[in-house]
Scaffold this motif. Structure first.
Motif, mmCIF file in Angstrom:
data_model
loop_
_atom_site.group_PDB
_atom_site.id
_atom_site.type_symbol
_atom_site.label_atom_id
_atom_site.label_comp_id
_atom_site.label_asym_id
_atom_site.label_seq_id
_atom_site.Cartn_x
_atom_site.Cartn_y
_atom_site.Cartn_z
ATOM 1 N N VAL A 46 0.890 -1.121 -0.154
ATOM 2 C CA VAL A 46 -0.144 0.006 -0.050
ATOM 3 C C VAL A 46 0.819 1.259 0.002
ATOM 4 O O VAL A 46 0.299 2.392 -0.248
ATOM 5 N N SER A 47 2.206 1.187 0.285
ATOM 6 C CA SER A 47 2.896 2.190 0.211
ATOM 7 C C SER A 47 4.307 1.882 -0.428
ATOM 8 O O SER A 47 4.503 0.718 -0.764
ATOM 9 N N LEU A 48 5.052 3.121 -0.599
ATOM 10 C CA LEU A 48 6.627 3.037 -1.243
ATOM 11 C C LEU A 48 7.422 1.814 -0.373
ATOM 12 O O LEU A 48 8.016 0.959 -1.049
ATOM 13 N N GLU A 49 7.121 2.311 0.945
ATOM 14 C CA GLU A 49 7.913 1.429 1.803
ATOM 15 C C GLU A 49 7.446 -0.059 1.898
ATOM 16 O O GLU A 49 8.411 -1.006 2.045
ATOM 17 N N ALA A 50 6.175 -0.327 1.846
ATOM 18 C CA ALA A 50 5.659 -1.704 1.700
ATOM 19 C C ALA A 50 6.255 -2.341 0.501
ATOM 20 O O ALA A 50 6.759 -3.670 0.434
ATOM 21 N N VAL A 51 6.617 -1.518 -0.442
ATOM 22 C CA VAL A 51 6.889 -2.375 -1.803
ATOM 23 C C VAL A 51 8.361 -2.541 -1.516
ATOM 24 O O VAL A 51 8.932 -3.733 -2.071
ATOM 25 N N LEU A 52 8.951 -1.694 -0.887
ATOM 26 C CA LEU A 52 10.395 -2.100 -0.597
ATOM 27 C C LEU A 52 10.827 -3.175 0.177
ATOM 28 O O LEU A 52 11.671 -4.023 -0.057
ATOM 29 N N ASP A 53 9.765 -3.316 1.235
ATOM 30 C CA ASP A 53 9.739 -4.629 2.216
ATOM 31 C C ASP A 53 9.524 -5.809 1.287
ATOM 32 O O ASP A 53 10.055 -6.652 1.578
ATOM 33 N N THR A 54 8.682 -5.868 0.261
ATOM 34 C CA THR A 54 8.400 -6.906 -0.536
ATOM 35 C C THR A 54 9.631 -7.241 -1.318
ATOM 36 O O THR A 54 9.973 -8.542 -1.434
ATOM 37 N N LYS A 55 10.406 -6.324 -1.760
ATOM 38 C CA LYS A 55 11.676 -6.655 -2.532
ATOM 39 C C LYS A 55 12.616 -7.367 -1.635
ATOM 40 O O LYS A 55 12.942 -8.276 -1.685
ATOM 41 N N ARG A 56 12.775 -6.658 -0.110
ATOM 42 C CA ARG A 56 13.570 -7.452 0.543
ATOM 43 C C ARG A 56 13.218 -8.889 1.072
ATOM 44 O O ARG A 56 14.184 -9.755 0.944
ATOM 45 N N GLU A 57 11.857 -9.156 1.275
ATOM 46 C CA GLU A 57 11.428 -10.523 1.624
ATOM 47 C C GLU A 57 11.654 -11.512 0.218
ATOM 48 O O GLU A 57 11.927 -12.489 0.529
ATOM 49 N N ALA A 58 11.430 -10.959 -0.819
ATOM 50 C CA ALA A 58 11.575 -11.792 -1.966
ATOM 51 C C ALA A 58 13.089 -12.184 -2.172
ATOM 52 O O ALA A 58 13.388 -13.553 -2.480
ATOM 53 N N GLU A 59 13.927 -11.134 -1.978
ATOM 54 C CA GLU A 59 15.537 -11.625 -2.027
ATOM 55 C C GLU A 59 15.829 -12.417 -0.962
ATOM 56 O O GLU A 59 16.572 -13.437 -1.094
ATOM 57 N N ALA A 60 15.316 -12.600 0.299
ATOM 58 C CA ALA A 60 15.540 -13.439 1.538
ATOM 59 C C ALA A 60 14.869 -14.781 1.067
ATOM 60 O O ALA A 60 15.844 -15.718 1.261
#
Length: 556
Positions: free
Chosen positions: A316-330
């Motif tokens: 829902v936010s730019l920060e949430a998008v960046l969290d999704t990227k970090r989770e996918a990388e993990a």
């Protein structure tokens, strides 16, 4: 131990209080007087299922209350583990059963459940009677008996701890393998997520900055117009604010010449001039900086559209998008490490399983050594207890894999008559036989059993004479280390009692009612004479007196 049991309005009991002491407590009375009903009351107190039929006719509820005192530290700790306060080693348990069948219970005044009462019962009393589900029939109780006799508490704890370790490692392996397989199925999607968000080169806080810039670019003309109006009001050729301050300056100079006190106004004037001059400057710079730039506006809107699309897909936010990227990388990183981690877990599990096997083998050795001794010890007693053809054996059945309780199951087998096949205890023993088998076990285990109070109902079923004397002696032996309550028809047992209680039943207001009294002196002699089968003759009374003297009781 159980020091007091009070029963009100239960079946034929109107209001009875049993005062119990250490050693051997005996409960006697005519058949049907209500002796076993007191054992039933004790079972209700310790969690047995209640029913409306338990309530005395005409009463609104039945009440059973018991006081336990002198709890040892180990029992107190286990009681406190149930969330109960042992109050200096004392417990008062109360249970009420309504005429509608509803049940309520309290421990030391605090409400509790029948399930908690059942757990308390397993700590406080070992109850053996014709209507109870008897602990000796349960495989876990048979295992506990053997392990207590074998002094195997440390080995049992080692097996349980090793089993917990193995189970935890297996669970970690299963969870990690499942996560790895799930990531493999989603790997292409996860890489797409990482690539798409990485390509966007998002910057935290970018959304707000772009929104503000887009608003300024889309309304550049209006912004310049309003800024220019501010400039004109401050510096315009006619009626401007700074020009008005010049008039104020000249007037203030004239005032100061006439009235020096007005010089204080100068500071206010200077501040106003400074602020308005600064406002004119920044407004001029702002007007110069704001320009219509259709190309830049289009670029900003494209950037905002990209962020809007990404937040719609990944958060829902730019920060949430960046969290999704970090989770996918993990998750993708898990693919690189999972196999190595699984090999490490497998090695740890293998070592833990080996430790568990070793712990189970140590427990098995103790059980094997103790099983023969336990059987021999019980078998020496069985003929004295009226089971002349009785033979108890302990069977250890090896498991395919060690479990939380070791590498085998423990089963007590019994042969009740010579020449008969030995079969599992639960399938061959009647109530009386089971009570005597338990009595034999208690004599052998007396140094190992932690339960303070033992209750026997029907222990004397089908026996008499010299066997009765032996049963009485065995009960007295157990009572040296435990509190024992026995419901009996045998005068031999009654004569050995440290405390003798008698139950009688008579009509009270047209309703059969049971009562209990503690017997002393001649009352006790008379009761034992009755048990001998003669309530009138002097011979029975002399026999009763002789039995009491022989046991060192006299006629107390």
């Amino acid at each position: 131990m159980l020091t007091e049991l009070r029963v009100r309005d239960l079946a034929t009991i109107a209001d009875v209080t049993l005062q119990l002491g250490p050693g051997l407590n005996v409960l006697t009375g005519e058949t049907g007087a209500g002796k076993s009903m007191l054992v039933d009351a004790l079972a209700l107190l310790l969690g047995e299922r209640a029913a409306a039929g338990n309530v005395r006719s005409g009463a609104g509820k039945a009440v059973v209350e018991g006081a336990f005192e002198g709890l040892d530290p180990a029992t107190r700790r286990r009681v406190e583990d149930l969330g109960l306060d042992a109050e200096e080693g004392r417990l008062v348990i109360r249970r009420e059963i309504s005429s509608e069948g509803r049940s309520r219970a309290w421990v030391n005044g605090s409400p509790t459940t029948a399930a908690v009462l059942a757990e308390l019962g397993s700590l406080l009393i070992d109850l053996h009677g014709q209507h109870e589900t008897q602990s000796l029939l349960h495989p876990e109780a048979q295992r506990d008996i053997l392990d207590a006799f074998a002094h195997a508490n440390a080995e049992r704890a080692a097996v349980a701890e090793a089993h917990t370790r193995v189970a935890a490692l297996k669970s970690q392996e299963v969870q990690l393998a499942a996560r790895r397989d799930e990531v493999r199925r989603r790997a292409d999607y996860l890489r797409h997520v990482v690539d798409e968000i990485t390509a966007a080169k998002l910057v935290p806080g970018e959304e707000e900055a772009l929104q503000l810039e887009a608003r300024r670019l889309s309304q550049a003309g209006a912004l310049v117009e309003h800024a220019q109006r501010v400039i004109d009001a401050l510096e315009g050729e006619a009626g401007n604010a700074l020009g008005a301050l010049g008039v104020v300056t000249r007037s203030l100079n004239a005032l100061e010449k006439i009235d020096p006190a007005t010089a204080e106004w100068r500071e206010l004037l200077d501040a106003a001039y400074t602020n308005l001059s600064e406002l004119a400057r920044v407004a001029t710079e702002y007007a110069a900086s704001v320009q219509e730039d259709p190309d830049r506006l289009a670029a900003v809107e494209r950037r905002r559209d990209l962020i809007f699309r990404l937040t719609g897909k990944y958060g829902v936010s730019l920060e949430a998008v960046l969290d999704t990227k970090r989770e996918a990388e993990a998750e993708l990183e898990l693919l690189d490490t999972a196999d190595t981690d699984l090999r490490s877990l497998a090695g740890q599990r293998s070592a833990a399983e080996q430790a568990m096997r070793q712990a189970a083998e140590a427990l098995s050795l103790k059980r094997q050594e103790a099983s023969g001794r336990l059987g021999r010890g019980v078998n020496r007693l069985l003929p004295q207890l009226g089971l002349s053809g009785g033979k108890l054996s302990v069977q250890l059945v090896e498991l395919a894999e060690p479990g939380v309780h070791g590498g085998e199951t423990v089963q007590l087998n019994v042969q009740l008559n010579q020449g008969h096949e030995s079969r599992p205890l639960a399938k061959v023993a009647s109530g009386g036989e089971l009570s005597r088998l338990m009595l034999a076990l208690k004599v052998v285990l007396v140094k190992h059993d932690a339960i303070a109070t033992l209750v026997f109902d029907e222990v004397d079923q089908g026996i008499g004479g010299e066997v009765g004397v032996q049963v009485a002696a065995a009960l007295a032996d157990v009572a040296q280390r435990h509190q024992v309550l026995v419901i009996t028809h045998l005068p031999q047992i009654a004569a050995r009692a440290d405390s003798h209680l008698a139950v009688s039943k008579a009509a009270r207001r047209g309703v059969a009612t049971s009562d209990v009294q503690v017997l002393h002196g001649e009352d006790r002699v008379n009761e034992i004479a009755r048990m001998l089968g003669d309530t009138e003759g002097d011979a029975a009374r002399r026999h009763a007196q002789a039995m009491l003297r022989r046991e060192g009781v006299g006629s107390r």
